[in-house]
Write a protein that holds these residues in place. Sequence first.
Motif, PDB file in Angstrom:
ATOM      1  N   PHE B  10       0.930  -1.189   0.248  1.00  0.00           N
ATOM      2  CA  PHE B  10       0.277  -0.017  -0.147  1.00  0.00           C
ATOM      3  C   PHE B  10       0.893   1.061   0.317  1.00  0.00           C
ATOM      4  O   PHE B  10       1.095   1.687   1.232  1.00  0.00           O
ATOM      5  CB  PHE B  10      -0.635  -0.226   1.230  1.00  0.00           C
ATOM      6  CG  PHE B  10      -1.930   1.142   1.084  1.00  0.00           C
ATOM      7  CD1 PHE B  10      -2.105   1.864   0.646  1.00  0.00           C
ATOM      8  CD2 PHE B  10      -2.958   0.751   1.970  1.00  0.00           C
ATOM      9  CE1 PHE B  10      -2.955   3.009   0.416  1.00  0.00           C
ATOM     10  CE2 PHE B  10      -4.206   1.133   2.359  1.00  0.00           C
ATOM     11  CZ  PHE B  10      -4.340   2.478   1.209  1.00  0.00           C
ATOM     12  N   ALA B  15      -0.757   0.948  -5.595  1.00  0.00           N
ATOM     13  CA  ALA B  15      -1.050   0.040  -4.685  1.00  0.00           C
ATOM     14  C   ALA B  15      -0.575  -1.467  -5.400  1.00  0.00           C
ATOM     15  O   ALA B  15      -1.258  -1.139  -6.161  1.00  0.00           O
ATOM     16  CB  ALA B  15      -2.459  -0.069  -3.908  1.00  0.00           C
ATOM     17  N   SER B  38      -8.366   7.665  -0.239  1.00  0.00           N
ATOM     18  CA  SER B  38      -9.647   6.823  -0.050  1.00  0.00           C
ATOM     19  C   SER B  38      -9.517   5.484   0.051  1.00  0.00           C
ATOM     20  O   SER B  38     -10.311   4.988   0.496  1.00  0.00           O
ATOM     21  CB  SER B  38     -10.357   7.040  -1.504  1.00  0.00           C
ATOM     22  OG  SER B  38      -9.669   6.138  -2.473  1.00  0.00           O
ATOM     23  N   GLY B  39      -8.022   5.287   0.168  1.00  0.00           N
ATOM     24  CA  GLY B  39      -8.314   3.569  -0.088  1.00  0.00           C
ATOM     25  C   GLY B  39      -9.463   2.783  -1.534  1.00  0.00           C
ATOM     26  O   GLY B  39      -8.610   1.527  -1.844  1.00  0.00           O
ATOM     27  N   VAL B  42      -6.659   0.455  -3.627  1.00  0.00           N
ATOM     28  CA  VAL B  42      -5.425  -0.785  -2.845  1.00  0.00           C
ATOM     29  C   VAL B  42      -7.288  -1.506  -3.252  1.00  0.00           C
ATOM     30  O   VAL B  42      -7.047  -3.136  -3.470  1.00  0.00           O
ATOM     31  CB  VAL B  42      -4.798  -0.366  -1.634  1.00  0.00           C
ATOM     32  CG1 VAL B  42      -6.218  -0.408  -0.370  1.00  0.00           C
ATOM     33  CG2 VAL B  42      -4.222  -1.812  -1.397  1.00  0.00           C
ATOM     34  N   LYS B  43      -7.902  -1.160  -2.616  1.00  0.00           N
ATOM     35  CA  LYS B  43      -8.814  -2.602  -2.899  1.00  0.00           C
ATOM     36  C   LYS B  43      -9.535  -2.964  -4.191  1.00  0.00           C
ATOM     37  O   LYS B  43      -9.226  -4.127  -4.914  1.00  0.00           O
ATOM     38  CB  LYS B  43     -10.439  -1.727  -2.452  1.00  0.00           C
ATOM     39  CG  LYS B  43     -10.754  -1.591  -1.977  1.00  0.00           C
ATOM     40  CD  LYS B  43     -12.248  -0.298  -1.718  1.00  0.00           C
ATOM     41  CE  LYS B  43     -11.957   0.321   0.200  1.00  0.00           C
ATOM     42  NZ  LYS B  43     -13.028   1.423  -0.034  1.00  0.00           N
ATOM     43  N   SER B  65       0.797  -6.909   5.094  1.00  0.00           N
ATOM     44  CA  SER B  65       0.806  -5.750   4.022  1.00  0.00           C
ATOM     45  C   SER B  65       1.948  -5.065   4.252  1.00  0.00           C
ATOM     46  O   SER B  65       2.485  -5.566   5.728  1.00  0.00           O
ATOM     47  CB  SER B  65      -0.103  -4.815   4.685  1.00  0.00           C
ATOM     48  OG  SER B  65       0.017  -4.928   5.940  1.00  0.00           O
ATOM     49  N   GLY B  69       0.368   2.325   4.064  1.00  0.00           N
ATOM     50  CA  GLY B  69      -0.744   2.383   4.110  1.00  0.00           C
ATOM     51  C   GLY B  69      -0.777   0.664   4.805  1.00  0.00           C
ATOM     52  O   GLY B  69      -2.065   0.647   4.698  1.00  0.00           O
ATOM     53  N   MET B  72      -3.652   0.746   7.521  1.00  0.00           N
ATOM     54  CA  MET B  72      -4.233   0.959   7.620  1.00  0.00           C
ATOM     55  C   MET B  72      -5.459  -0.581   7.030  1.00  0.00           C
ATOM     56  O   MET B  72      -6.471  -0.060   7.213  1.00  0.00           O
ATOM     57  CB  MET B  72      -4.308   2.217   6.212  1.00  0.00           C
ATOM     58  CG  MET B  72      -4.246   3.349   7.021  1.00  0.00           C
ATOM     59  SD  MET B  72      -3.848   4.493   5.520  1.00  0.00           S
ATOM     60  CE  MET B  72      -5.199   4.602   4.976  1.00  0.00           C
ATOM     61  N   LEU B  73      -5.174  -1.570   6.861  1.00  0.00           N
ATOM     62  CA  LEU B  73      -5.802  -2.801   5.830  1.00  0.00           C
ATOM     63  C   LEU B  73      -5.924  -4.030   6.850  1.00  0.00           C
ATOM     64  O   LEU B  73      -5.390  -4.473   7.435  1.00  0.00           O
ATOM     65  CB  LEU B  73      -4.794  -3.023   4.889  1.00  0.00           C
ATOM     66  CG  LEU B  73      -4.583  -2.464   3.725  1.00  0.00           C
ATOM     67  CD1 LEU B  73      -3.004  -3.680   2.374  1.00  0.00           C
ATOM     68  CD2 LEU B  73      -5.347  -2.564   2.611  1.00  0.00           C
TER      69      LEU B  73
END
Lengths: 401, 323
Positions: B10, B15, B38-39, B42-43, B65, B69, B72-73
């Motif tokens: 991330f 990502a 917003s992520g 990565v999504k 991860s 980031g 954050m996952l």
Amino acid sequence: MRLLATLVLEAKPEEDVNKQEILAVFEDAASRPLAYAQAWKDRTGGKVVGSFPMNFPGEIAHAAGTLPMILQESDDAITLGHGLLFPFYCGYTRSMVDQAARQEFNVLDAIMFGDHCVQLLGMADAIRMQLPDTKVIFFQLISSMCDPWTFGRAVESFEVLKNELEEFLGSKISDEAMHESTKIFNRNRQMIRKLYEMRKSGAVSLSAVEMQHIVKSSMIMDKVDHNKLLEQFMAYVEANPEPEPKGIRLHLSGHFCQAPKREVLDMIEDCGAIIVGDDLYHGFRYISTDVDEAGKPVEALAKWYMERNTGVPCPTRVQNDVDWDSFLLKAMEQEKAAGMIVLMAKFCEPHMYYYPEVKEAFEKKGVPHLLIETEHESMAIEGLKTRVETFLEIVKRRQAA
Amino acid sequence: MKSYVMGIDFGSTTAKTVILDLKGRVVSSSVAHMGAVSGDGVKASISNALEQAGITQEDVGRTVSTGYGRRMLDIADKNFTEITCHARGAVAMVPDARLVIDIGGQDSKVIAVDSNGLVAQFAMNDRCAAGTGKFLEVLARAMEIDLEKMGGVALEAKEELKISSMCATFAETEVISLLAEGNTKPNVLGAVHAAIASRTLGLVGRVGKKGPVVMTGGVAKNQAAVHYIEKALGMPLILPETPQIAGALGAALIALDDYRSEHKDELAEMEEDDRLEAQMEFDKSCVPGCKGVPELALTEQEKAAGPAKGKVRTIWEAVQNNL
């Protein structure tokens, strides 16, 4: 201003005080040293004597009935001080000059300092110019620790310092008063050293910031009050054992003059480390060595000065039979520390010059260490966090190997 | 037990996701631009990788991860720094590598590694964006050129110019002055890439120069950056085919180690089953109609002479006659 120290010491019965409440008192004094000085002055009518690190014998000023206080770097950004000291001075000296330029040192009746490094000398001159009405007493301490005349010179220096202080205060400082102050200071150092031992063995859980609050407040508060609080604190932690904290055991080294920033210490522990020892000035370096309680007080201070460099070696002193890197390796072995983080204040020359020797010794021994350069101005914590986490991943892997 | 592990990098500008099977084979990988806050990036990267592999998150036994980031996952079981993961991934891609230069969007790092892909020493940029992908991005904007094209233009430089500022913003001022002085875009861009190379060499100096050197991270796709770093180092750079996924691959390999060690008994059983199955397949070749002749059924003399016609049938008949 109401000080937490007053509230806890005067308003609460001893048995009702817990660990966190006493730590809050220490933190309060450590975070607002000049406010503490003002409140102490208002309460006692006494004089406040500020000093710079690192070998100032507070016992003399205490015996004279004043409040000796080690002056602290402020968290505020440098403003007017920029016009007085260049940015290549360390954060401590720039912050000191800035506080003086902003007239924040008006609470001080006198300032004392020794010539520990060139930057401190420059800072003292700049402060002298900003505070013409504040008495500034300078004392010179011999930096060569092994010469036949070292002890004699140290005695002379402390005599001069004592005489100047007596002259400024208009009264003599008796040997009895000196002995009494020495006992009070020793008691304080002994209790904090005991806490260091307890932290090392896991008998007490104290974060790096909490330990810093304890030591830093000792540099600021009236030692008698500090001792009272420490006694309550010791009684509490001895009666209420906590589970041993888990994490990678680390030693912290460096910072000879200023306290490492709270966010840096918290970040290191948040990454999974526990600090089990240090040689920081706002740590073990400050309380490493006691002063003899008998004999001639000034000679006892000179002996303390010389022994202090064996207690925790300092790169500003020259002593052929003592070296800092060996001291650190031995301390880490006793602390069962798996690695060391070096906190080097920019631009601390003594540290910068000595660090290569520490690095070489640690690499030769295969003991992992990480150098972090710290600044007065804010630091990029996220990038630092990545470096500390990687360092801990390396330490963990070596432990597993 | 699940059949896959996943590594997610991330990062600050992209990502990356890598999915491995339990034998360590790359099943799928995906790179997505983001969206760091917003992520979304990565999504997208995770769902692309899952889709390519034809599996769902349920089939993944362990997820590690890395990158800025990494914490954050929620789907990650563990997180490791990008330094640890890039080292591991780069050595998996180039087993001989002893030094990894990784230049990403917001940071650059030089990592000395051992043969297992473990970090021995490392250095990171600690002066803003100097020497990173962001530095190139800022200067591409200043020079009104597409980021993807700037490397090609820089390689056309004929003259050596110098950009000395450590700060991306001040370097931008220097670039504008150089252009105002009448210098050509290729020459100025050459200087921009030489500046990155000089910062990188500074990091190499802190860790110790050694080789072979592998370069990972998005900037490894910029030919001019590679050229100038090679020139500054005086050594060739080994470029993996997919330099951007080194961190995610490293994370996936760490996930694999972790998962395999947790399930070592089951895996040992499975491996034994696989071995027996393979042996059975092998043995089946002794039955009539099989095309091959198992090596084990031949003596050394027979092997030397080559397969004897009808030999297997004879053995089989002999066995049947004796039943």
